[in-house]
Write a protein that holds these residues in place. Sequence first.
Motif, mmCIF file in Angstrom:
data_model
loop_
_atom_site.group_PDB
_atom_site.id
_atom_site.type_symbol
_atom_site.label_atom_id
_atom_site.label_comp_id
_atom_site.label_asym_id
_atom_site.label_seq_id
_atom_site.Cartn_x
_atom_site.Cartn_y
_atom_site.Cartn_z
ATOM 1 N N MET A 199 -3.718 0.465 -7.203
ATOM 2 C CA MET A 199 -3.043 1.605 -7.810
ATOM 3 C C MET A 199 -1.747 1.868 -7.053
ATOM 4 O O MET A 199 -1.750 2.492 -5.990
ATOM 5 C CB MET A 199 -3.952 2.835 -7.787
ATOM 6 N N LEU A 200 -0.649 1.374 -7.607
ATOM 7 C CA LEU A 200 0.649 1.445 -6.932
ATOM 8 C C LEU A 200 1.709 1.993 -7.873
ATOM 9 O O LEU A 200 1.647 1.770 -9.085
ATOM 10 C CB LEU A 200 1.084 0.041 -6.473
ATOM 11 N N PRO A 201 2.719 2.682 -7.339
ATOM 12 C CA PRO A 201 3.850 3.092 -8.174
ATOM 13 C C PRO A 201 4.732 1.890 -8.503
ATOM 14 O O PRO A 201 4.843 0.955 -7.725
ATOM 15 C CB PRO A 201 4.599 4.094 -7.278
ATOM 16 N N GLY A 202 5.327 1.922 -9.667
ATOM 17 C CA GLY A 202 6.261 0.856 -10.057
ATOM 18 C C GLY A 202 5.592 -0.240 -10.852
ATOM 19 O O GLY A 202 5.932 -0.473 -12.010
ATOM 20 N N GLU A 213 0.853 -1.201 0.000
ATOM 21 C CA GLU A 213 0.000 0.000 0.000
ATOM 22 C C GLU A 213 0.885 1.246 0.000
ATOM 23 O O GLU A 213 1.749 1.393 0.863
ATOM 24 C CB GLU A 213 -0.897 -0.021 1.246
ATOM 25 N N ASP A 214 0.669 2.141 -0.979
ATOM 26 C CA ASP A 214 1.509 3.335 -1.074
ATOM 27 C C ASP A 214 0.990 4.513 -0.259
ATOM 28 O O ASP A 214 1.722 5.481 -0.041
ATOM 29 C CB ASP A 214 1.683 3.756 -2.537
ATOM 30 N N ASP A 215 -0.258 4.448 0.221
ATOM 31 C CA ASP A 215 -0.792 5.499 1.080
ATOM 32 C C ASP A 215 -0.408 5.181 2.525
ATOM 33 O O ASP A 215 -0.943 4.257 3.130
ATOM 34 C CB ASP A 215 -2.314 5.574 0.927
ATOM 35 N N SER A 243 -8.965 -1.632 -2.343
ATOM 36 C CA SER A 243 -8.744 -0.637 -3.393
ATOM 37 C C SER A 243 -9.886 0.352 -3.502
ATOM 38 O O SER A 243 -11.038 0.041 -3.192
ATOM 39 C CB SER A 243 -8.558 -1.338 -4.743
ATOM 40 N N ASN A 255 1.467 -2.206 -11.024
ATOM 41 C CA ASN A 255 0.135 -2.143 -10.415
ATOM 42 C C ASN A 255 -0.249 -3.461 -9.743
ATOM 43 O O ASN A 255 0.377 -4.502 -9.944
ATOM 44 C CB ASN A 255 -0.920 -1.722 -11.442
ATOM 45 N N ASP A 280 5.604 0.436 -2.458
ATOM 46 C CA ASP A 280 5.490 0.492 -3.919
ATOM 47 C C ASP A 280 5.389 -0.922 -4.475
ATOM 48 O O ASP A 280 5.698 -1.908 -3.790
ATOM 49 C CB ASP A 280 6.673 1.236 -4.548
ATOM 50 N N GLY A 281 4.945 -1.018 -5.720
ATOM 51 C CA GLY A 281 4.669 -2.313 -6.317
ATOM 52 C C GLY A 281 5.881 -3.210 -6.456
ATOM 53 O O GLY A 281 5.809 -4.412 -6.166
#
Length: 229
Positions: free
Chosen positions: A54-57, A8-10, A79, A59, A33-34
């Motif tokens: 929805m993740l950076p790097g 989880e990026d949040d 999500s 998904n 990040d992913g």
Amino acid sequence: MKNILIIEDDKAIADIEKDFLEIEGFRTVIAADGMEGLRLALTESFDLIVLDLMLPGINGYEICRTIREKTTIPILIVSAKDEVTDKVRGLGLGADDYIAKPFSPTELVARVKANLAQYERLSQQDAPGRHEIQAGPVRINRLTQRVYVNDHEVDFKKREFELLLFLVSHPDMVFSKEELYERIWGMDALGDLKTVAVHINRLREKIERDPQHPLHIQTVWGAGYRFRL
């Protein structure tokens, strides 16, 4: 102690998930990040993965697909993407459960516990029989695609078998007609949602003691259907 990987990026959401899970006695690891989440999932030992989409790097869909190719541990998607097609896609890639944001932390904990219990139950059943699932009066052999109700074999057509297996594999989870149709018949299939209701009625005729008052394949009015043990 069970180990949970949170991808989880949040940070605020990840910390809430971590706090509530650790209060319940779980050990948690957070990946923000992913790429890091996928690396941890494939190299470390976890009992369940809580996965954002929805993740950076990379998904969450790709992470789910890659993890499922390597292991059968439960994957719980959490999500903000809560459209039916997002849920169907996630479940189709191998996720075991799906919670839409914003969510109740207590519901998250309950879903984590339920999925861990289901995984352990299936693992124990697979030890002697390898390919069998027991759910209430129903016993399903996934390899031979044979179904037994109260130890008596009952014939199921292909779609009936697939629908029953899907519902039994996700006990207590509610699926809409749209979700079941897209999951069993395919998103590109031509047909009518009435097909789902027809097949549900056929399943009830075959496994329920009283199909007019089903105990196992239940209708959740306004929402869909679920399988109760």
